[in-house]
Design a protein around this motif. Structure first.
Motif, mmCIF file in Angstrom:
data_model
loop_
_atom_site.group_PDB
_atom_site.id
_atom_site.type_symbol
_atom_site.label_atom_id
_atom_site.label_comp_id
_atom_site.label_asym_id
_atom_site.label_seq_id
_atom_site.Cartn_x
_atom_site.Cartn_y
_atom_site.Cartn_z
ATOM 1 N N GLN A 22 -4.967 23.469 53.308
ATOM 2 C CA GLN A 22 -3.942 23.080 52.172
ATOM 3 C C GLN A 22 -4.077 23.919 51.042
ATOM 4 O O GLN A 22 -3.180 24.645 50.506
ATOM 5 C CB GLN A 22 -3.727 21.695 51.972
ATOM 6 C CG GLN A 22 -2.200 21.581 51.152
ATOM 7 C CD GLN A 22 -2.001 20.070 51.016
ATOM 8 O OE1 GLN A 22 -2.496 19.049 51.567
ATOM 9 N NE2 GLN A 22 -1.272 19.547 49.999
ATOM 10 N N PRO A 59 1.412 17.818 52.306
ATOM 11 C CA PRO A 59 0.738 17.530 53.297
ATOM 12 C C PRO A 59 1.507 17.620 55.001
ATOM 13 O O PRO A 59 0.646 17.720 55.818
ATOM 14 C CB PRO A 59 0.046 16.125 53.354
ATOM 15 C CG PRO A 59 0.119 16.201 51.668
ATOM 16 C CD PRO A 59 1.288 16.968 51.232
ATOM 17 N N SER A 60 2.819 17.699 54.831
ATOM 18 C CA SER A 60 3.395 17.683 56.013
ATOM 19 C C SER A 60 4.595 18.774 55.946
ATOM 20 O O SER A 60 5.206 18.836 54.888
ATOM 21 C CB SER A 60 4.041 16.210 56.379
ATOM 22 O OG SER A 60 5.116 15.932 55.582
ATOM 23 N N GLN A 63 7.577 16.840 54.141
ATOM 24 C CA GLN A 63 7.366 16.759 53.037
ATOM 25 C C GLN A 63 7.587 17.756 51.924
ATOM 26 O O GLN A 63 8.235 17.933 51.135
ATOM 27 C CB GLN A 63 6.078 16.101 52.472
ATOM 28 C CG GLN A 63 5.821 14.685 52.998
ATOM 29 C CD GLN A 63 4.354 14.153 52.685
ATOM 30 O OE1 GLN A 63 3.386 15.010 52.519
ATOM 31 N NE2 GLN A 63 4.245 12.674 52.800
ATOM 32 N N PRO A 162 0.545 20.727 59.488
ATOM 33 C CA PRO A 162 -0.278 19.726 59.435
ATOM 34 C C PRO A 162 0.104 18.789 60.572
ATOM 35 O O PRO A 162 1.239 18.484 60.355
ATOM 36 C CB PRO A 162 -0.441 19.067 58.034
ATOM 37 C CG PRO A 162 0.661 19.820 57.556
ATOM 38 C CD PRO A 162 0.959 21.050 58.184
ATOM 39 N N ALA A 164 -0.997 14.483 61.136
ATOM 40 C CA ALA A 164 -1.872 13.554 60.891
ATOM 41 C C ALA A 164 -1.982 12.448 61.738
ATOM 42 O O ALA A 164 -1.558 11.168 61.496
ATOM 43 C CB ALA A 164 -1.277 13.052 59.520
ATOM 44 N N GLN A 222 2.797 8.215 58.464
ATOM 45 C CA GLN A 222 2.308 9.150 58.300
ATOM 46 C C GLN A 222 2.204 10.065 59.082
ATOM 47 O O GLN A 222 2.493 11.607 59.002
ATOM 48 C CB GLN A 222 1.090 9.262 57.114
ATOM 49 C CG GLN A 222 1.433 8.598 55.665
ATOM 50 C CD GLN A 222 -0.068 8.292 55.267
ATOM 51 O OE1 GLN A 222 -1.262 8.663 55.688
ATOM 52 N NE2 GLN A 222 0.005 7.858 54.207
ATOM 53 N N GLU A 225 5.819 11.529 60.374
ATOM 54 C CA GLU A 225 6.273 12.212 59.193
ATOM 55 C C GLU A 225 5.672 13.664 59.349
ATOM 56 O O GLU A 225 6.341 14.648 59.289
ATOM 57 C CB GLU A 225 6.157 11.635 57.761
ATOM 58 C CG GLU A 225 6.591 12.470 56.592
ATOM 59 C CD GLU A 225 6.452 11.802 55.277
ATOM 60 O OE1 GLU A 225 5.416 12.200 54.683
ATOM 61 O OE2 GLU A 225 7.504 11.197 54.914
ATOM 62 N N SER A 226 4.140 13.633 59.550
ATOM 63 C CA SER A 226 3.709 15.088 59.773
ATOM 64 C C SER A 226 4.277 15.638 60.974
ATOM 65 O O SER A 226 4.102 17.020 61.096
ATOM 66 C CB SER A 226 2.121 14.695 60.067
ATOM 67 O OG SER A 226 1.935 14.303 61.152
ATOM 68 N N ASN A 230 8.031 19.648 62.699
ATOM 69 C CA ASN A 230 6.644 20.509 62.711
ATOM 70 C C ASN A 230 6.930 21.250 64.190
ATOM 71 O O ASN A 230 7.233 20.445 64.971
ATOM 72 C CB ASN A 230 5.654 19.580 62.848
ATOM 73 C CG ASN A 230 4.418 20.120 62.604
ATOM 74 O OD1 ASN A 230 3.933 21.351 63.463
ATOM 75 N ND2 ASN A 230 3.236 19.499 62.103
#
Length: 351
Positions: A22, A59-60, A63, A162, A164, A222, A225-226, A230
């Motif tokens: 990251q 991180p995602s 996000q 990413p 997670a 999380q 969400e990741s 994606n």
């Protein structure tokens, strides 16, 4: 000289570092935004573009997209407010303070998130303080911010998006291990005399299942969400579905196990040890503890000591028990234990 605890250097540090990938992505996005904005708008240093890229890499991917929208909305709103106030009160020295106050109330009125709400007055202040004498400054800063935000999202998508799911799988495994341990402890308590201190300890340990379940649920969220937006989602969809399904199955088991422990804690008396039904229930609790661990992937090495490993991959649960009539003072407890055990068994076998 001793510094107060509030000024301790440890407050400036976190317990763990941000993943190196990251950091690399943030650096790449910032540099790319700087040079692209310089090509598009060569007249000014692209500070807004660099800041936007710096903040957008998250991180995602989901996000990052949300942060890009948040940042862009904040800059656009701040520039528009500054431009309107500048037209109305041109040349006034207090116009910057007025723009800041109006921007703060604008974010409050529209219930904007902290990112946008803070960005609006900052953008308004910079536009009036730096760009008041520069034609086109406000529009250039909007374009610059959009460039930085877009590159932040693009870099986060292109360079190892990413995923997670590891923490989610770990926390669900830990929850399964603690469920198994709690069933084992309850089985032991059913077949041996208990002091009040032992009963209280049993209840406290059972209650710890709820925060563990909440932690696992947060990790699964999380993980979900990741994978949102994606490009690697399809490759990991099966893992996400598996861990989500396990958490859904374990949630009612957590409630049942806590309920069984509470019933035993509240209705315990020394004569329970003479009930033959409790020996059979304890055996089934141990079988349930064994089979719970068969539902999850192997527990990581660092947690193996915390959870008993199943002896075999063959399920150990048997047919429902037949219980002879218990003592009148114990029938409520035994009936409650049997019903909860039946429902736990249904979750384990998937009925």
């Amino acid at each position: 000289m001793h510094l107060p605890a509030a000024f301790s250097p440890t407050r400036l540090r976190t317990s763990s570092r941000v993943p190196l990938v990251q950091v690399v992505k943030t650096s790449v996005a910032t540099v790319a935004a700087w040079f692209v904005a310089m090509l598009v708008l060569p007249s000014e240093l692209p500070i807004f573009a660099a800041i936007a890229a710096l903040l957008v890499v998250q991180p995602s991917v989901n996000q990052s997209f949300g942060k890009a929208v948040e940042r862009s909305v904040g800059v656009i709103a701040g520039v528009v407010i500054a431009s309107l106030i500048g037209l109305l009160f041109s040349g006034q020295t207090w116009v910057i303070l007025l723009a800041i106050v109006v921007s703060i109330f604008f974010g409050w009125v529209f219930r904007l998130g902290p990112g946008s709400a803070n960005q609006i007055p900052i953008s308004a202040m910079l536009v009036l303080a730096i760009g008041a004498a520069t034609p086109g400054y406000a529009l250039d800063r909007i374009i610059e911010t959009l460039i930085g935000a877009a590159l932040g999202v693009i870099v986060n998508i292109l360079i190892v998006p990413p995923v997670a799911l590891g923490p989610a799988e770990r926390d669900v495994n830990l929850l399964a291990g603690e469920l198994s341990n709690t069933l084992e402890r309850l089985a032991t308590a059913l077949t041996s005399p208990q002091t009040q201190q032992q009963l209280d300890s049993l209840m406290i340990q059972a209650r710890l299942l709820r925060p563990m379940r909440e932690s696992a649920a947060a990790s699964v969220k999380q993980g979900e969400e990741s994978l949102t937006l994606n490009p690697r989602r399809s490759a990991h969809r099966t893992r996400l579905e598996a861990v989500t399904h396990l958490l859904d199955r374990f949630t009612p088991v957590v409630n049942r196990v806590i309920g069984m422990t509470r019933a035993f804690h509240d209705h315990y008396d020394s004569s329970l040890i003479d009930e033959p039904a409790l020996q059979s229930i304890a055996t089934e609790l141990r079988r349930a503890a064994h089979d719970l661990l068969l539902l999850v992937s192997p527990i990581p090495e660092e947690t193996e000591a915390d959870a008993p490993a199943p002896d075999t991959h063959v399920p150990a649960l048997t047919a429902p028990l037949r219980i002879t009539r218990p003592h009148p003072e114990h029938w409520l407890l035994i009936g409650s234990l049997m019903e909860d055990l039946r429902r736990i068994r249904e979750e384990i076998v998937g009925d």
